[in-house]
Design a protein around this motif. Structure first.
Motif, short mmCIF file in Angstrom:
data_model
loop_
_atom_site.label_atom_id
_atom_site.label_comp_id
_atom_site.label_asym_id
_atom_site.label_seq_id
_atom_site.Cartn_x
_atom_site.Cartn_y
_atom_site.Cartn_z
N ILE A 145 11.28 14.85 13.01
CA ILE A 145 11.51 13.79 12.39
C ILE A 145 11.71 12.31 13.45
O ILE A 145 10.97 11.42 13.07
CB ILE A 145 12.88 13.87 11.80
N PHE A 146 12.29 12.61 14.76
CA PHE A 146 12.59 11.39 15.53
C PHE A 146 11.31 11.40 16.57
O PHE A 146 11.36 10.26 17.31
CB PHE A 146 13.77 11.54 16.43
N GLY A 147 10.67 12.26 16.82
CA GLY A 147 9.64 12.48 17.59
C GLY A 147 10.20 12.42 19.02
O GLY A 147 11.19 12.70 19.36
N GLU A 148 9.20 11.36 19.89
CA GLU A 148 9.79 11.38 21.30
C GLU A 148 10.90 10.62 21.59
O GLU A 148 11.73 10.63 22.51
CB GLU A 148 8.48 10.56 22.15
N ALA A 149 11.56 9.68 20.40
CA ALA A 149 12.59 9.03 20.87
C ALA A 149 13.89 9.91 20.51
O ALA A 149 14.89 9.37 20.67
CB ALA A 149 12.80 8.05 19.56
N PHE A 150 13.80 11.15 20.10
CA PHE A 150 14.94 12.09 20.03
C PHE A 150 15.91 11.96 20.90
O PHE A 150 17.29 11.68 20.78
CB PHE A 150 14.63 13.31 19.41
N ASP A 151 15.36 12.49 22.29
CA ASP A 151 16.29 12.45 23.42
C ASP A 151 16.91 11.16 23.49
O ASP A 151 18.28 11.03 23.92
CB ASP A 151 15.69 13.15 24.71
N GLY A 152 16.38 10.07 23.68
CA GLY A 152 16.81 8.85 23.85
C GLY A 152 17.78 8.38 22.93
O GLY A 152 18.81 7.79 23.22
N ILE A 153 17.61 8.49 21.59
CA ILE A 153 18.55 8.54 20.70
C ILE A 153 19.68 8.95 20.66
O ILE A 153 20.91 8.49 20.64
CB ILE A 153 18.00 8.90 19.10
N LEU A 154 19.84 10.46 21.16
CA LEU A 154 21.08 11.03 21.44
C LEU A 154 21.99 10.50 22.68
O LEU A 154 23.06 10.29 22.42
CB LEU A 154 20.80 12.54 21.74
N LYS A 155 21.26 10.15 23.63
CA LYS A 155 21.48 9.59 24.95
C LYS A 155 22.33 8.23 24.60
O LYS A 155 23.34 7.95 24.84
CB LYS A 155 20.79 9.29 25.94
N GLU A 156 21.62 7.52 23.51
CA GLU A 156 22.05 6.09 23.55
C GLU A 156 23.50 6.30 22.54
O GLU A 156 24.52 5.43 22.89
CB GLU A 156 21.19 5.33 22.51
N ILE A 157 23.42 7.37 21.60
CA ILE A 157 24.65 7.44 20.66
C ILE A 157 25.90 8.03 21.71
O ILE A 157 27.03 7.21 21.39
CB ILE A 157 24.30 8.61 19.68
N ASN A 158 25.59 8.77 22.46
CA ASN A 158 26.73 9.13 23.37
C ASN A 158 27.27 8.15 24.26
O ASN A 158 28.59 8.14 24.31
CB ASN A 158 26.39 10.73 24.06
N GLU A 159 26.18 7.45 24.69
CA GLU A 159 26.98 6.35 25.66
C GLU A 159 27.55 5.44 24.71
O GLU A 159 28.57 4.79 25.33
CB GLU A 159 25.58 5.73 26.34
N SER A 160 27.04 4.96 23.67
CA SER A 160 27.78 3.92 22.75
C SER A 160 29.16 4.71 22.38
O SER A 160 30.10 3.71 22.23
CB SER A 160 27.05 3.74 21.53
N LEU A 161 29.23 5.79 21.91
CA LEU A 161 30.60 6.41 21.73
C LEU A 161 31.73 6.44 23.07
O LEU A 161 32.78 6.07 22.59
CB LEU A 161 30.38 7.86 21.15
#
Length: 135
Positions: free
Chosen positions: A117-133
């Motif tokens: 669903i997220f393609g190549e952006a998947f890992d970056g999205i998870l990293k961004e979420i965790n850093e933001s939290l």
């Protein structure tokens, strides 16, 4: 319960001061009329009274809103972000392992489906979420 403010917070841990997380949350609810502040917000607020105290839900909503401002998501990705939001409210962090073990993700296809669903952006999205939290 008496609530005291200090000019500079003591650098003792809440455990040394004999405050449990439950006591801190109860005190917060009494003072701010807002239940279930997450511990990250309480610690940040203790070091800087200008930092707002957020509930886990508020912290997650703020993170997801920031993510939506920076990215354009398809409807299917937005659906997955709703599953991620649900998971984060309870856990305040996310990893690829969660997609393989948590029912909220497993019932929708798990890690394989999320990566598709997220393609190549998947890992970056998870990293961004965790850093933001954590920020």
């Amino acid at each position: 319960m008496e609530c005291r403010r200090f000019e500079r917070p003591a650098r003792q841990s809440s455990r040394k001061s004999h405050f449990s997380e439950k006591d801190l949350q109860r005190g917060h609810a009494l003072v701010y009329q807002k239940p279930l502040a997450d511990i990250i917000s309480m610690v940040k607020h203790a070091s800087d009274y200008h930092v707002p105290i957020l509930t886990a839900r508020e912290r997650v909503e703020k993170t997801v809103a920031r993510l939506a401002e920076k990215h354009t998501f398809t409807e299917e990705q937005k659906n997955w972000l709703a599953y991620i939001r649900e998971h984060l409210i309870e856990n305040l962090a996310i990893s690829q392992e969660d997609f393989e073990t948590m029912p909220v993700f497993e019932r929708h296809g798990g890690l394989t489906r999320a990566k598709r669903i997220f393609g190549e952006a998947f890992d970056g999205i998870l990293k961004e979420i965790n850093e933001s939290l954590a920020a």
